[in-house]
Design an enzyme around this catalytic site. Structure first.
Site, PDB file in Angstrom:
ATOM      1  NE  ARG A  85     -10.167  -2.250  11.736  1.00  0.00           N
ATOM      2  CZ  ARG A  85     -11.436  -2.103  12.021  1.00  0.00           C
ATOM      3  NH1 ARG A  85     -11.705  -1.473  13.189  1.00  0.00           N
ATOM      4  NH2 ARG A  85     -12.223  -2.551  11.253  1.00  0.00           N
ATOM      5  CG  HIS A 116      -4.494  -6.023   1.594  1.00  0.00           C
ATOM      6  ND1 HIS A 116      -5.439  -5.656   2.210  1.00  0.00           N
ATOM      7  CD2 HIS A 116      -4.194  -5.313   0.463  1.00  0.00           C
ATOM      8  CE1 HIS A 116      -5.878  -4.393   1.901  1.00  0.00           C
ATOM      9  NE2 HIS A 116      -4.907  -4.332   0.795  1.00  0.00           N
TER      10      HIS A 116
END
Length: 531
Positions: free
Chosen positions: A210, A235
């Site tokens: 990522r 998160h």
């Protein structure tokens, strides 16, 4: 034709080393440069200070017997110290689990039972849960993360002071060597908007993949030296942005929680060039009465993730930033370490989330598993190096989510002849009216465009004849008057008959949301079952 969309090849090699090693090397390199600035408190911490805290905590944990694959849990609000336990854990090959600090007691305990941590770093506000369930946590080490002095409990600094080996030579410290492909780095909860969350396993390699994409010029302008981090640190969206920023040597401007005025002030003061937001922030900016008072001319790139924006809101948002070079929406999920689809640099197609990112693959299937072609709507399936190993301590859920190596996302969409992907909605959120598939996002976009509407959500309510009726929940702008009939007519004039708000409109003070701003549609749907 195999009816599979493949992203392009990676431009750069992804190093097969641990995240701990990559973070250690970059923190050491950047030394006295400021790493975090909390605009809520003006608190700062340099790379050197952060690194010293992290390896002192890692050594303290090691001295206490913690080892590779032991689970530590973090639950607290955003702070400059939030990721110290995370990085210390990565140095040892431990697994960091994240729990939303605003969860109810039942939600918190649900994830705790899955994670089964050996040690927790928590906000002092959460202590009541542990006190009330004292028998459950007898063997658990509890550290107060916000440095508030609480009798009987260690803070981060006192835990290090008690357990750090003073004879340890810092120059000899090295992060533990682990296999980045297999080693779990993080376990983080799915959003839980349709039920209790599951724990998603994210490996070192998932994150490295990522990070590679975040700085690929095909899907990013890759120039920002300052990252504006406003999303919850627990998160996966906030986690990935922050870990990537440290690895890249960026400075991170952060907020404890979103505040519209402070947000706009920070953009102007720190000359922010890149914004990563979620739809609720987009709606706030579009409707903001104070936006015009701030200079946002430095913003060149804007990314909106988490949920889809309607075409109307997208257009209004882009118009706010005079020097915007690139607006991107994206599509992703926790199970795929976020972005699987992103708009590429120099491309634009209103309503689309973009194209498949480098190194990933996507297909659309019907309910029988048959792959579909262009403009045919069905479930989105994905495959690639960013996809999770599965759900932590839940082999059944893992088995049910994967078929022949493809992750079933539960999301509904299609692609066109050019490979642009369009996200229609969650399969569970799509409204079934007389056999027609109705996207609530499309109707919400129309409602939001009304000048007297501050926020809106559309769900399907049960109906014996039609199956479900599109029904709106609306938050009015302050000090205005608007009627149900007025808004129903406004929508009817702008959309086909199958999508009209036949279930009516309910005016509410606020919409129930998750900590990242996702509207809890299930709560609104369930409210009809209580009537």
């Amino acid at each position: 034709m195999d009816r599979i969309l493949h992203g392009p090849k990676l431009l750069t090699h992804i190093p097969l080393v641990s995240l701990g090693t990559r973070l250690f090397d970059k923190l050491k390199e950047k030394d006295d440069n400021v790493l975090f600035i909390d605009v809520s408190t003006d608190q700062k911490i340099t790379n050197k200070e952060f690194l010293i805290l992290s390896y002192k905590l890692a050594e303290s944990l090691r001295c206490c017997g913690f080892k590779q694959n032991d689970v530590l849990v973090i639950s607290g609000e955003n702070s400059v110290f939030y990721y110290v336990p995370v990085v210390a854990g990565l140095f040892l090959g431990m697994i960091s689990g994240f729990i939303n600090q605003t969860y109810t007691k039942n939600e918190f305990l649900h994830l705790y039972d899955i994670y089964q941590p050996k040690i927790v770093f928590i906000s002092s506000k959460l202590l009541n849960i542990f006190i009330e369930e004292k028998s459950k946590f007898q063997d658990l080490k509890i550290i107060i993360l916000d440095d508030e002095d609480v009798s009987g409990y260690d803070t981060l600094s006192t835990f290090i002071e008690k357990n750090y080996n003073k004879n340890f030579c810092i120059d000899n410290f090295k992060p533990k060597d682990v296999n980045p492909i297999d080693q779990i780095a993080f376990i983080t909860s799915s959003s839980g908007t349709t039920g209790l969350p599951k724990a998603v396993m994210i490996t070192h390699d998932n994150i490295s993949m990522r990070v590679n994409q975040l700085y690929d010029p095909r899907v990013s302008l890759v120039k920002e030296e300052i990252v504006f981090s406003i999303l919850p640190f627990f998160h996966v969206f906030g986690l990935v942005i922050n870990i990537a920023a440290v690895i890249r040597g960026n400075q991170i401007i952060m907020m404890k929680r979103f505040n519209e005025k402070l947000y706009l002030e920070s953009i102007e003061k720190h000359h922010i060039t890149h914004l990563a937001i979620v739809p609720t922030i987009a709606y706030t900016l579009v409707k903001s009465p104070i936006f015009k008072n701030y200079n946002v001319s430095t913003i060149e790139e804007l990314f909106c993730g988490s949920n889809s924006l309607s075409e109307k809101v997208e257009e209004q948002l882009v118009e706010l930033f005079p020097n915007l070079k690139c607006f991107r929406q994206g599509y992703g999920l926790t199970e795929a370490t976020l972005g699987v689809v992103m708009m590429r640099t120099g491309e634009k197609k209103v309503g689309s989330a973009g194209k498949v990112v480098p190194g990933m693959s996507l297909c659309i299937c019907d309910e029988f598993g048959k792959r579909l072609g262009a403009h045919e709507r069905g479930e989105i399936l994905i495959k690639g190096r960013m996809v999770t190993k599965g759900y932590y301590r839940n082999p059944e859920a893992t088995k049910n989510s994967f078929v022949d190596g493809w992750l079933h996302t539960g999301d509904y969409g299609y692609y066109d002849e050019e490979g642009f992907v369009f996200i229609v909605d969650r399969l569970k959120d799509v409204i079934k009216y007389k056999g027609f598939q109705v996207s609530p996002v499309e109707i919400e976009g129309i409602l939001i465009s009304h000048p007297k509407v501050k926020a809106a959500c559309v769900v399907g309510t049960p109906d014996e004849l039609a199956g479900e009726l599109p029904t709106g929940f609306v938050v009015k702008q302050p000090n205005v008057d608007v009627t149900e009939d007025e808004l129903i007519q406004y929508v009817a004039e702008r959309i086909s008959k199958t999508k009209h708000l036949r279930g009516g409109i309910y005016f509410v003070e606020d919409l129930p949301k998750t900590s990242t701003g996702k509207i809890k549609r299930k709560v609104l749907r369930d409210s009809f079952n209580c009537v």
